[in-house]
Design a protein around this motif. Structure first.
Motif, PDB file in Angstrom:
ATOM      1  N   VAL A  59       3.163  -1.561   4.052  1.00 29.28           N
ATOM      2  CA  VAL A  59       2.637  -0.199   3.996  1.00 29.28           C
ATOM      3  C   VAL A  59       3.803   0.776   3.857  1.00 29.28           C
ATOM      4  CG1 VAL A  59       1.305   1.584   5.178  1.00 29.28           C
ATOM      5  CG2 VAL A  59       0.669  -0.833   5.441  1.00 29.28           C
ATOM      6  N   SER A  79       0.848  -1.194   0.000  1.00 30.26           N
ATOM      7  CA  SER A  79       0.000   0.000   0.000  1.00 30.26           C
ATOM      8  C   SER A  79       0.881   1.241   0.000  1.00 30.26           C
ATOM      9  CB  SER A  79      -0.900   0.012   1.243  1.00 30.26           C
ATOM     10  OG  SER A  79      -1.847  -1.022   1.198  1.00 30.26           O
ATOM     11  N   ASP A 137      -6.208  -0.735   2.425  1.00 29.90           N
ATOM     12  CA  ASP A 137      -4.944  -0.126   2.862  1.00 29.90           C
ATOM     13  C   ASP A 137      -4.911   0.006   4.374  1.00 29.90           C
ATOM     14  OD1 ASP A 137      -3.952   0.227   0.256  1.00 29.90           O
ATOM     15  OD2 ASP A 137      -4.964   2.164   0.040  1.00 29.90           O
TER      16      ASP A 137
END
Length: 353
Positions: free
Chosen positions: A319, A26, A338
């Motif tokens: 992330v 993400s 996300d």
């Protein structure tokens, strides 16, 4: 042979783009919209692809007319640029030069000091308060006879804090009329406080206010680079003199106009981003991280010495964020998936702690 180099550029750092994300991760490092372009916007761009052999309308007259009608202002007061960052550069070049000063909060939008130095002026950075907000009294105290402009990033990037409408009104009223107050509202669409829309109202009431907006964030046109300013007439005229010719492409102009016509659809997307932003904040605080309540499309975590730790924790969980070493981590509000990934990374930390 040594090629010439302009003195002073050694003090200007190159702008650092948010890190890209590997496949499957993400990308929450650049405050982009997590949504693809609206179908109406895609159609508008596709319909103009056959004319990209022609230069765009340098004045962006149709887009400026739309914006002028939206805000009930003279089109001559509307200027366009390749995103709000280029408009910030226009404003600085329009009012400041060698020996002049430009004030802004710090930390705030990281391009401000570089843009000021490139214009030959001196950046004056005023530290944020302990609550990560603009210190308006300190900014007023920093004004000197050399001050030409003051930037107020509202909501502030990267902290997400806002200056309330009443406080902003008092601040603008206290700034001398020969100093331009630039209210940079790149993230205004995500603001759920009384400061929403304050910039335009202050522009109407005060002769030394300019307002910046962008289509990169809420409208999801980051890849096309288009924003606009509403400025006092003499400032707007000078902005057009210093603007890069043909800086806003025809495709960007038609996409912006189509976006303005589709704001009901966009509103639902903005609400989703705000909901995920608030969820992100709660996840971080529940996990013990010092997240700051935000009115933008991101959350600032004032992690200090633990900045690298948090960045690595999230990176290991797939992330990608924006870290400011020794200060904190800015995490964009993404899709539900996300933010689920952020939650999973924080749970893994709790399990292994």
């Amino acid at each position: 042979m040594t090629l010439p180099s302009r003195p002073g550029l050694e003090a200007v750092p190159a702008y650092r783009q948010g890190r890209s994300a590997p496949e499957g991760a993400s990308k929450l490092s650049s405050n982009e919209s997590p949504h693809p372009p609206l179908p109406a916007v895609v159609r508008a761009v596709q319909e103009r692809l056959g004319t990209i052999n022609r230069y765009p309308d340098m004045s962006a007259a149709a887009l400026r007319d739309d914006l002028a009608a939206r805000y009930d202002v003279d089109p001559a007061l509307v200027t366009v640029g390749a995103g709000s960052v280029e408009l910030a550069a226009q404003l600085i070049h329009a009012v400041a030069g060698e020996g002049d000063e430009v004030i802004f909060a710090w930390r705030s939008f990281e391009a401000y000091p570089s843009l000021v130095r490139i214009a030959g002026a001196t950046p004056v950075a005023v530290p944020l308060t302990a609550e990560h907000a603009h210190d308006l009294d300190a900014m007023l105290a920093a004004i000197t006879p050399r001050t030409r402009a003051i930037f107020v990033c509202n909501p502030n990037n990267p902290t997400g804090t806002v200056v309330g409408a009443a406080d902003l009104e008092r601040f603008v009223a206290a700034v001398p009329r020969d100093v331009l107050v630039v209210i940079d509202e790149a993230y205004v669409h995500f603001d759920r406080t009384d400061s929403f829309g304050a910039g335009i109202e202050l522009f109407r009431r005060h002769p030394h206010v300019a307002v910046l907006h962008t289509f990169s964030k809420a409208y999801g046109l980051a890849g096309l680079r288009v924003g606009y300013a509403i400025s006092p007439r003499e400032v707007a005229e000078n902005q057009r003199k210093v603007a890069v010719p043909f800086g806003v492409t025809d495709l960007a102009q038609v996409a912006a106009r189509a976006s303005l016509a589709a704001e009901e659809e966009l509103a639902a997307r903005i609400d989703e981003v705000v909901a995920q932003r608030d969820r992100l904040h709660d996840l971080l605080t529940d996990a013990g991280w010092p997240a700051v309540p935000s009115q933008a499309n991101f959350v600032w975590v004032a992690a200090g010495e633990r900045t690298e730790e948090l960045e690595a924790l999230l990176r290991d969980g797939g992330v990608i964020t924006r870290a400011f070493p020794g200060e904190g981590v800015r995490i964009s509000s993404g899709s539900v998936d996300d933010i689920d990934r952020v939650a999973a990374a924080l749970v893994r930390e709790a399990v292994t702690a």
